[in-house]
Design a protein around this motif. Structure first.
Motif, PDB file in Angstrom:
ATOM      1  N   VAL A  72      34.294  45.962  44.913  1.00  0.00           N
ATOM      2  CA  VAL A  72      33.628  46.275  43.654  1.00  0.00           C
ATOM      3  C   VAL A  72      33.878  45.235  42.570  1.00  0.00           C
ATOM      4  O   VAL A  72      32.945  44.853  41.844  1.00  0.00           O
ATOM      5  CB  VAL A  72      34.016  47.701  43.187  1.00  0.00           C
ATOM      6  CG1 VAL A  72      35.471  47.790  42.754  1.00  0.00           C
ATOM      7  CG2 VAL A  72      33.085  48.175  42.080  1.00  0.00           C
ATOM      8  N   TRP A  73      35.097  44.736  42.445  1.00  0.00           N
ATOM      9  CA  TRP A  73      35.343  43.771  41.379  1.00  0.00           C
ATOM     10  C   TRP A  73      34.736  42.402  41.664  1.00  0.00           C
ATOM     11  O   TRP A  73      34.222  41.761  40.740  1.00  0.00           O
ATOM     12  CB  TRP A  73      36.832  43.689  41.056  1.00  0.00           C
ATOM     13  CG  TRP A  73      37.215  44.755  40.067  1.00  0.00           C
ATOM     14  CD1 TRP A  73      37.883  45.910  40.317  1.00  0.00           C
ATOM     15  CD2 TRP A  73      36.896  44.775  38.669  1.00  0.00           C
ATOM     16  NE1 TRP A  73      38.006  46.656  39.166  1.00  0.00           N
ATOM     17  CE2 TRP A  73      37.420  45.988  38.142  1.00  0.00           C
ATOM     18  CE3 TRP A  73      36.224  43.916  37.819  1.00  0.00           C
ATOM     19  CZ2 TRP A  73      37.288  46.330  36.795  1.00  0.00           C
ATOM     20  CZ3 TRP A  73      36.091  44.258  36.479  1.00  0.00           C
ATOM     21  CH2 TRP A  73      36.621  45.451  35.978  1.00  0.00           C
ATOM     22  N   PRO A  74      34.725  41.915  42.906  1.00  0.00           N
ATOM     23  CA  PRO A  74      33.939  40.712  43.181  1.00  0.00           C
ATOM     24  C   PRO A  74      32.447  40.874  42.904  1.00  0.00           C
ATOM     25  O   PRO A  74      31.786  39.906  42.500  1.00  0.00           O
ATOM     26  CB  PRO A  74      34.217  40.447  44.665  1.00  0.00           C
ATOM     27  CG  PRO A  74      35.595  40.966  44.867  1.00  0.00           C
ATOM     28  CD  PRO A  74      35.654  42.207  44.012  1.00  0.00           C
ATOM     29  N   ILE A  75      31.900  42.078  43.109  1.00  0.00           N
ATOM     30  CA  ILE A  75      30.507  42.300  42.721  1.00  0.00           C
ATOM     31  C   ILE A  75      30.338  42.040  41.231  1.00  0.00           C
ATOM     32  O   ILE A  75      29.425  41.326  40.796  1.00  0.00           O
ATOM     33  CB  ILE A  75      30.058  43.741  43.063  1.00  0.00           C
ATOM     34  CG1 ILE A  75      30.013  43.958  44.570  1.00  0.00           C
ATOM     35  CG2 ILE A  75      28.673  44.030  42.448  1.00  0.00           C
ATOM     36  CD1 ILE A  75      29.799  45.418  44.967  1.00  0.00           C
ATOM     37  N   VAL A  76      31.230  42.619  40.430  1.00  0.00           N
ATOM     38  CA  VAL A  76      31.155  42.447  38.982  1.00  0.00           C
ATOM     39  C   VAL A  76      31.345  40.984  38.608  1.00  0.00           C
ATOM     40  O   VAL A  76      30.595  40.422  37.793  1.00  0.00           O
ATOM     41  CB  VAL A  76      32.196  43.339  38.281  1.00  0.00           C
ATOM     42  CG1 VAL A  76      32.232  43.050  36.784  1.00  0.00           C
ATOM     43  CG2 VAL A  76      31.883  44.821  38.530  1.00  0.00           C
ATOM     44  N   ALA A  77      32.341  40.343  39.214  1.00  0.00           N
ATOM     45  CA  ALA A  77      32.671  38.959  38.851  1.00  0.00           C
ATOM     46  C   ALA A  77      31.574  37.976  39.254  1.00  0.00           C
ATOM     47  O   ALA A  77      31.310  37.001  38.535  1.00  0.00           O
ATOM     48  CB  ALA A  77      33.996  38.563  39.501  1.00  0.00           C
ATOM     49  N   GLN A  78      30.928  38.226  40.393  1.00  0.00           N
ATOM     50  CA  GLN A  78      29.997  37.238  40.941  1.00  0.00           C
ATOM     51  C   GLN A  78      28.531  37.554  40.684  1.00  0.00           C
ATOM     52  O   GLN A  78      27.705  36.633  40.710  1.00  0.00           O
ATOM     53  CB  GLN A  78      30.234  37.114  42.449  1.00  0.00           C
ATOM     54  CG  GLN A  78      31.618  36.631  42.818  1.00  0.00           C
ATOM     55  CD  GLN A  78      31.969  36.869  44.277  1.00  0.00           C
ATOM     56  OE1 GLN A  78      31.099  37.125  45.111  1.00  0.00           O
ATOM     57  NE2 GLN A  78      33.250  36.805  44.604  1.00  0.00           N
ATOM     58  N   GLN A  79      28.201  38.806  40.442  1.00  0.00           N
ATOM     59  CA  GLN A  79      26.792  39.180  40.351  1.00  0.00           C
ATOM     60  C   GLN A  79      26.351  39.651  38.971  1.00  0.00           C
ATOM     61  O   GLN A  79      25.176  39.494  38.608  1.00  0.00           O
ATOM     62  CB  GLN A  79      26.480  40.291  41.370  1.00  0.00           C
ATOM     63  CG  GLN A  79      26.708  39.895  42.814  1.00  0.00           C
ATOM     64  CD  GLN A  79      26.473  41.053  43.781  1.00  0.00           C
ATOM     65  OE1 GLN A  79      25.723  41.992  43.509  1.00  0.00           O
ATOM     66  NE2 GLN A  79      27.128  41.012  44.924  1.00  0.00           N
TER      67      GLN A  79
END
Length: 256
Positions: free
Chosen positions: A57-64
């Motif tokens: 979930v946090w890579p989604i926020v960070a990257q998208q």
């Protein structure tokens, strides 16, 4: 410029894994929603999908999230946390914090948030009680972070008991099939106040649905999933978003 500009971010659920077309590409609920939205309005909309399978979930926020907002959308859909939830050491509050961050940034940019929860696969999976319990906690925590906001479009699939039926799932038991993705798209369109195409809530069961025996399932799906966890790899490594970086126009289909 279209009056509706819809961008979707997330993981395999939003990318559309499980709803494969004959050429091998994936479609999924977000693509279906974009088409259904244009059909309901009778006018073209703009659509982008930055979701990539396997993302936490946090890579989604960070990257998208920021690339999605840079497109200047009117609506942004967000779902994540399913991959995190399957890791018992990940705290539910850590997952819910990501949803708070997405809501905050949407508020700052004047974008309407479309909030989704994933469907519940627990009845078909090993450790089903653990997955059910953590999924319940995550769903409750995320809804609480929305604070009863009536301006947040909520399309909550986790509580939908019908979606737990094996007839809505692909052979890996983690991703919905075309039938499942159509039901999710119907829920999103309904939450938006748009017309749902006939039959999307309950498509006929698929004749080619494969139900693997226990040993075959472990060898073909669960084993590789465990290996990725142990090696720190992801099914999305090296993949690019299917509709990312710029808008595509989705025109209404002719009713003639």
């Amino acid at each position: 410029m279209a009056s509706v500009r819809f961008v979707a971010i997330g993981d395999s659920f939003t990318e559309g894994v499980g709803d494969e077309l004959p050429d091998g590409t994936v479609r999924g609920w977000a693509d279906l929603t974009a088409q259904g939205w244009a059909d309901s309005r009778g006018d073209s909309i703009e659509y982008a999908n930055l979701a990539i399978r396997g993302k936490l979930v946090w890579p989604i926020v960070a990257q998208q999230l920021e690339p999605a907002l840079a497109l200047k959308p009117t609506h942004l859909s967000f779902n994540g946390g399913g991959n995190d939830m399957l890791r018992p050491r990940t705290s539910i509050s850590h997952i819910a914090d990501a949803f708070s961050q997405v809501l905050r940034r949407c508020d700052e940019e004047g974008v309407q948030l479309i909030l989704l929860s994933g469907a519940n696969p627990s009845a078909q999976l090993p450790l089903s009680r653990l997955i059910q319990r953590r999924g319940d906690l995550m769903s409750e925590a995320v809804v609480a972070r929305m604070g009863g906001r009536s301006d947040v479009v909520q399309a909550l699939n986790w509580p939908d008991a019908a979606l737990s039926s094996p007839s809505f799932w692909s052979e890996d038991r983690l991703h919905m099939n075309s039938r499942g993705h159509h039901r999710v798209a119907a829920r999103v369109l309904d939450a938006l106040g748009e017309t749902v195409p006939e039959g999307w809530w309950e498509l006929p069961e698929q004749d080619d649905t494969v139900r693997l025996a226990r040993g075959d399932y472990f060898r073909e799906h669960l084993g590789p999933w465990v290996k990725r966890r142990l090696t720190g790899t992801s099914s999305g490594d090296g993949r690019a978003a299917k509709f990312g970086g710029e808008w595509i126009e989705v025109a209404p289909r002719s009713t003639l």
